[in-house]
Scaffold this active site. Structure first.
Site, mmCIF file in Angstrom:
data_model
loop_
_atom_site.group_PDB
_atom_site.id
_atom_site.type_symbol
_atom_site.label_atom_id
_atom_site.label_comp_id
_atom_site.label_asym_id
_atom_site.label_seq_id
_atom_site.Cartn_x
_atom_site.Cartn_y
_atom_site.Cartn_z
ATOM 1 N N GLU A 170 0.817 -1.229 0.000
ATOM 2 C CA GLU A 170 0.000 0.000 0.000
ATOM 3 C C GLU A 170 0.839 1.263 0.000
ATOM 4 O OE1 GLU A 170 -3.396 -2.408 2.619
ATOM 5 O OE2 GLU A 170 -2.872 -0.347 3.182
ATOM 6 N N ASN A 216 2.318 -5.392 -2.863
ATOM 7 C CA ASN A 216 0.926 -5.719 -2.543
ATOM 8 C C ASN A 216 0.098 -4.447 -2.379
ATOM 9 O OD1 ASN A 216 -1.021 -7.803 -1.791
ATOM 10 N ND2 ASN A 216 -0.885 -7.027 0.303
HETATM 11 O O1 G3I Z 1 -3.315 -6.296 19.566
HETATM 12 C C1 G3I Z 1 -4.199 -5.308 20.050
HETATM 13 C C2 G3I Z 1 -4.778 -5.760 21.369
HETATM 14 O O2 G3I Z 1 -3.733 -5.813 22.320
HETATM 15 C C3 G3I Z 1 -5.843 -4.769 21.805
HETATM 16 O O3 G3I Z 1 -6.451 -5.250 22.993
HETATM 17 C C4 G3I Z 1 -6.892 -4.684 20.687
HETATM 18 C C5 G3I Z 1 -8.004 -3.721 21.076
HETATM 19 O O4 G3I Z 1 -7.863 -2.514 20.449
HETATM 20 O O5 G3I Z 1 -6.271 -4.228 19.466
HETATM 21 C C6 G3I Z 1 -5.329 -5.164 19.013
HETATM 22 O O6 G3I Z 1 -4.758 -4.670 17.872
HETATM 23 C C7 G3I Z 1 -5.604 -4.767 16.722
HETATM 24 C C8 G3I Z 1 -4.891 -5.651 15.682
HETATM 25 O O7 G3I Z 1 -5.654 -5.662 14.459
HETATM 26 C C9 G3I Z 1 -4.710 -7.059 16.167
HETATM 27 O O8 G3I Z 1 -5.934 -7.661 16.352
HETATM 28 C C10 G3I Z 1 -5.781 -3.373 16.161
HETATM 29 O O9 G3I Z 1 -6.557 -2.613 17.074
HETATM 30 C C11 G3I Z 1 -6.520 -3.458 14.822
HETATM 31 O O10 G3I Z 1 -6.537 -2.172 14.191
HETATM 32 C C12 G3I Z 1 -5.752 -4.397 13.874
HETATM 33 O O11 G3I Z 1 -6.520 -4.483 12.718
HETATM 34 C C13 G3I Z 1 -5.825 -5.105 11.627
HETATM 35 C C14 G3I Z 1 -5.624 -4.052 10.523
HETATM 36 O O12 G3I Z 1 -5.003 -4.690 9.379
HETATM 37 C C15 G3I Z 1 -4.747 -2.915 10.998
HETATM 38 O O13 G3I Z 1 -4.483 -2.070 9.976
HETATM 39 C C16 G3I Z 1 -6.715 -6.211 11.092
HETATM 40 O O14 G3I Z 1 -6.834 -7.248 12.068
HETATM 41 C C17 G3I Z 1 -6.139 -6.792 9.802
HETATM 42 O O15 G3I Z 1 -7.070 -7.672 9.202
HETATM 43 C C18 G3I Z 1 -5.849 -5.664 8.817
HETATM 44 O O16 G3I Z 1 -5.224 -6.218 7.671
HETATM 45 C C19 G3I Z 1 -4.872 -5.327 6.614
HETATM 46 C C20 G3I Z 1 -3.662 -5.900 5.927
HETATM 47 O O17 G3I Z 1 -2.620 -6.089 6.823
HETATM 48 C C21 G3I Z 1 -3.236 -5.003 4.778
HETATM 49 N N1 G3I Z 1 -4.333 -4.722 3.878
HETATM 50 C C22 G3I Z 1 -5.581 -4.282 4.469
HETATM 51 C C23 G3I Z 1 -5.994 -5.217 5.591
HETATM 52 C C24 G3I Z 1 -7.301 -4.745 6.183
HETATM 53 O O18 G3I Z 1 -7.137 -3.502 6.785
#
Ligand code: G3I
Length: 397
Positions: A170, A216
């Site tokens: 990205e 990607n």
């Molecule tokens: O690990 C913390 C945890 O300690 C905390 O209690 C919890 C509550 O806020 O948050 C957890 O972190 C979260 C993390 O995922 C792990 O679960 C973040 O808040 C959350 O924002 C994060 O979201 C991820 C996102 O990328 C972040 O940008 C999604 O799971 C994941 O599916 C998503 O994946 C991305 C790809 O990497 C790149 N392309 C787009 C795709 C979707 O956004």
């Protein structure tokens, strides 16, 4: 005599079906391709069918079905979060490898290929890095060295275990960004300039001579019909072509495939044409994060089937469009969904106003949805002359 002859014929038919479909038929029971996993059916075409894996869900003893399906249904896996910089190096200089190691071990035990995600991205960076840059305690030169060290450390640790790496993710803006003219966006372009992209590929290659190195991005499923200057797919195409011309070891382009049924999206021919243009550059392609979400209208939330059914069917159709285009291009090496169950999908957390969801192959109770059935049907019914075994892609030096 007659019975023996028919038994023999039946045995041959089963054996042929098994050989043809590289899947052992159970003696006596006619081969039923619908009973095969998506991963196994993908192997008919040499195509890896993968999923993003949420390591918290995988480790949850109260959710065994998640682990069963993650292990059995897919021939490739991607870590949804645990191989991102903020997870690997939460404190400067001290690494937390355990979740990523557990993920790699899970893949090894289930004989699954691994897509490494992600070495360089503007999101999910450790706080010590972004705050150090923001307060000036980390200089430009030091930042570049930290990036080189991160890539070298992570890629070296998992050398030989990663099939495809998302080296850079990205890096390109969208037409709705400011300025609207397409450009290199984000933390790394802002602080190091776009040259970091070529550096990242070279550092990754130096650390692992065998992994296929991918760029990607999202919203690059097809070329636009309007002004190419405003076309993100065209921008990524031109960038990849330039990197190849500069001898940068980029091996492929990954199209995330995050779609929404409320949008126009694309037909199979438009997507196939885009894949063909990238593979004509000598690149491999892959769909890396496929999900197809829908608006959760009041009717949907109230369980109104007249609202829900069209969305499930539209979602299935879009999963199929991307898969058919991938099947039809021998250089499209893998098709990965970004989570396989609505129970564990990033969509509802991210798209909450208005709410969206229903984005994956299985529902919250792990019942296969129309999307799962259509993906399976595409894998079963595809074949020559339009669907051929995958081409071999070797890492560029
Ligand atoms: O690990 C913390 C945890 O300690 C905390 O209690 C919890 C509550 O806020 O948050 C957890 O972190 C979260 C993390 O995922 C792990 O679960 C973040 O808040 C959350 O924002 C994060 O979201 C991820 C996102 O990328 C972040 O940008 C999604 O799971 C994941 O599916 C998503 O994946 C991305 C790809 O990497 C790149 N392309 C787009 C795709 C979707 O956004």
């Amino acid at each position: 005599m007659k019975l023996r002859r028919w038994t023999a014929v039946a045995a041959v038919a089963v054996a042929t079906a098994a050989m043809l479909n590289t899947v052992p038929a159970t003696a006596g029971r006619p081969y039923d391709p619908t009973a095969q996993s998506l991963g196994t059916l993908g192997q008919r075409h040499g195509l890896h069918i993968g999923t993003a894996v949420d390591m918290d869900a995988l480790a949850d003893p109260a959710d065994p079905r998640y682990r069963e399906l993650a292990a059995s249904e897919f021939s490739s896996v991607t870590a949804e979060n645990v191989m991102k910089w903020e997870s690997l190096e939460p404190t400067r200089g001290s690494y937390d490898w355990a979740p990523a190691d557990a993920f790699i071990d899970f893949a090894r035990r289930n004989d699954q290929r691994v897509r490494g995600h992600v070495l360089v991205w503007h999101n999910q960076l450790p706080g010590w890095l972004t705050s150090g840059v923001a307060d000036g305690s980390i200089s430009r030169e030091e930042l570049r060295e930290l990036l080189r060290k991160h890539i070298t450390t992570v890629v070296s640790r998992y050398r030989g275990r990663i099939w495809q790496w998302d080296v850079v993710n990205e890096a390109v803006s969208d037409p709705w960004d400011t300025p609207s003219t397409l450009h290199y966006k984000g933390f790394w372009a802002q602080h190091l300039g776009p040259g970091y992209i070529a550096d990242a590929f070279r550092w990754a290659r130096a650390a692992d001579p065998k992994a296929l190195l991918f760029y990607n991005d999202y919203n690059i499923e097809a070329f636009g019909s309007g002004d190419p200057a405003n076309d993100k797919t065209q921008f990524v195409y031109d960038m990849a072509k330039r990197l190849l011309a500069e001898g940068v070891p980029i091996d492929g382009v990954g199209s995330q495939g995050h779609l929404g049924t409320q949008y126009g999206n694309f037909d199979t021919f438009q997507v196939a044409a885009a894949l063909k243009r990238f593979s004509a550059l000598g690149l491999a392609t892959a769909f890396t994060e496929v999900d197809v979400r829908s608006r959760l209208t009041e009717g949907v939330l109230a369980g109104d089937s007249e609202e829900i059914n069209p969305r499930l069917q539209a979602s299935a159709s879009n999963f199929s469009v991307l898969l058919k285009a991938c099947l039809a291009d021998r250089h499209c090496l893998s098709y990965t969904v970004w989570g396989f169950s609505d129970r564990h999908s990033w969509v509802p957390d991210w798209f909450d106003d208005p709410p969206e969801g229903l984005a994956t192959l299985y529902d919250e109770q792990y019942r296969p949805k129309r999307a799962y059935q259509e993906v399976k049907a595409d894998l079963i019914f595809a074949g020559p002359p339009y669907v051929l075994p995958r081409a071999t892609h070797r890492p560029r030096r």
